[in-house]
Design an enzyme around this catalytic site. Structure first.
Site, PDB file in Angstrom:
ATOM      1  N   SER A 172       0.852  -1.192   0.000  1.00  0.00           N
ATOM      2  CA  SER A 172       0.000   0.000   0.000  1.00  0.00           C
ATOM      3  C   SER A 172       0.884   1.237   0.000  1.00  0.00           C
ATOM      4  CB  SER A 172      -0.947  -0.029   1.209  1.00  0.00           C
ATOM      5  OG  SER A 172      -1.849   1.053   1.166  1.00  0.00           O
ATOM      6  N   THR A 173       0.787   2.081   1.008  1.00  0.00           N
ATOM      7  CA  THR A 173       1.508   3.352   1.035  1.00  0.00           C
ATOM      8  C   THR A 173       3.016   3.140   0.873  1.00  0.00           C
ATOM      9  OG1 THR A 173      -0.152   4.122   2.607  1.00  0.00           O
ATOM     10  CG2 THR A 173       1.807   5.494   2.313  1.00  0.00           C
ATOM     11  N   HIS A 233      -2.597  -1.243  -3.340  1.00  0.00           N
ATOM     12  CA  HIS A 233      -3.726  -0.336  -3.121  1.00  0.00           C
ATOM     13  C   HIS A 233      -3.544   0.879  -4.016  1.00  0.00           C
ATOM     14  CE1 HIS A 233      -4.259  -2.056   1.224  1.00  0.00           C
ATOM     15  NE2 HIS A 233      -4.675  -2.902   0.282  1.00  0.00           N
ATOM     16  N   ASP A 271      -4.482  -4.839   6.023  1.00  0.00           N
ATOM     17  CA  ASP A 271      -4.773  -5.715   4.889  1.00  0.00           C
ATOM     18  C   ASP A 271      -3.594  -6.649   4.650  1.00  0.00           C
ATOM     19  OD1 ASP A 271      -6.274  -6.740   2.787  1.00  0.00           O
ATOM     20  OD2 ASP A 271      -5.433  -5.328   1.333  1.00  0.00           O
ATOM     21  N   MET A 307      -0.046   1.137   5.022  1.00  0.00           N
ATOM     22  CA  MET A 307      -0.791   1.382   6.253  1.00  0.00           C
ATOM     23  C   MET A 307      -1.969   0.420   6.337  1.00  0.00           C
ATOM     24  SD  MET A 307      -2.762   4.961   5.387  1.00  0.00           S
ATOM     25  CE  MET A 307      -3.962   5.079   4.058  1.00  0.00           C
TER      26      MET A 307
END
Length: 370
Positions: free
Chosen positions: A188-189, A215, A312, A309
């Site tokens: 993600s991030t 993401h 997940d 973050m």
């Protein structure tokens, strides 16, 4: 940024309306807006004057655009930057260039009835700005040099993964690997550049089938797949419903669609795309792909959780572990945001923790024939 303090932000956007909307949202979310800018030059000056914890950076601005401003800021006063990008192919390309220049992540600017849509996305924007503000922008050099300099050997014994192998092992063509291995990668991030590094470190000789869940909003995953295809030995494309892959191929989960592993036969995977409700507040969700892979794939399987973050991927890692697969998480030192890897590690189902430069090596170790 001091622990427990409110992040201080600079908002850069050429639209006065958007500057106001974004500033109001951040202020309402407890983020102190200490400066605004209508172009890249003003953004650079605002960062120098206010020393903020985070910058929200528009991509297209007059005089100096977002990528140029990002480059200037990262070279003069490194500051975590979140790109705000409209949904266009041109902006997608520029956004990825900004990530290469040091921006941490990006958030898709709303279209249509902008004030209503931005209000709907308020919580997401505040959350990602807070996460980006916590990133140490000076750590990029540490990531690049995570492998022991000059020794040709890297170890991470303290983290529980042994990567005592030649520095060029991840690109060697002489290793022998088990048949039909599958890797599912979630991030993600801060993930796009890290995914790119891991995939480029995986040799075609390993003949992996790779599924990537990053993401990322719709409109960007296709460009992301094209970039990975150009930067790795693997054939990479954005997933479509019913897509199949064999060894040496990779699929990127399409934005706003869960990617399920729905079939596996004769060394080829078949995936399906759904718009079932978000899982862990995201779609695509790493858990969906990992859990369905664990249910369907009966050959060697590995799960990888990279920077990001949230939580997940934690359930997915447990599912892959319970199915007898190998699991690895990126370490805290090289993660932009240590949320997803931390949650995965806390399950007790992670076999190894490694710096980003050694993640590919850990995967290859798991699949080598002994």
């Amino acid at each position: 940024m001091a622990v427990g303090s409110s992040p201080r932000a600079v908002v850069a956007d050429d639209s006065h309306f958007m500057r106001s909307v974004i500033s109001d949202i951040l202020e309402e979310g407890g983020i102190d807006v200490v400066g605004v800018a209508k172009n890249g030059h003003e953004a650079v000056e605002a960062v120098a004057e206010t020393d903020p914890d985070v910058v929200t950076m528009d991509v297209e601005m007059p005089e100096m655009n977002g990528i140029e401003a990002t480059d200037r800021i990262m070279s003069t006063r490194p500051t975590p930057i979140l790109m705000l990008s409209a949904h266009t192919d041109e902006n997608a390309d520029v956004t990825f260039q900004a990530l290469e220049k040091g921006a941490v992540d990006f958030f898709r600017k709303p279209g249509g009835e902008v004030s209503m849509e931005m209000s709907r996305l308020q919580d997401q924007l505040v959350e990602i700005v807070r996460s980006v503000a916590a990133v140490d922008p000076t750590d990029s050099s540490d990531v690049a040099s995570a492998r022991t300099a000059g020794s040709g050997v890297a170890t991470d014994a303290d983290a529980g993964v042994d990567t005592d192998r030649p520095a060029d092992a991840a690109t060697a063509d002489t290793e022998t690997y088990v048949d039909d291995p599958t890797v599912v990668i979630g991030s993600s991030t801060g993930g796009p550049t890290v995914v790119e590094q891991v995939l480029s470190d995986l040799p075609l000789a390993a003949d992996l089938r790779v599924l990537v869940v990053q993401h990322m909003p719709s409109g960007f995953t296709g460009r992301f797949a094209e970039r990975l295809d150009a930067r790795s030995e693997y054939t990479v494309r954005e997933a479509e419903d019913g897509a199949r892959i064999g060894g040496g191929e990779a699929l990127i989960a399409a934005g706003d669609y869960h990617m399920e592993v729905q079939g596996y036969r004769r060394g080829r995977l078949r995936v399906g795309l759904t718009q079932d409700p978000p899982v862990n507040n995201v779609r695509p969700a790493v858990d969906v792909t990992m859990e369905t892979a664990a249910d369907v794939v009966d050959d060697p399987l590995a799960g990888v959780i990279l920077t990001g973050m949230g939580e997940d991927g934690a359930r997915g890692i447990r599912a892959i572990h319970d199915a007898g697969g190998f699991t690895v998480a990126q370490d805290e030192a090289t993660s932009a945001v240590f949320g997803m890897p931390k949650r995965a590690i806390e399950t007790g189902c992670v076999d190894g923790v490694a710096p980003v430069n050694d993640v590919a090596a850990a995967i290859l170790d798991a699949f080598e024939v002994t």
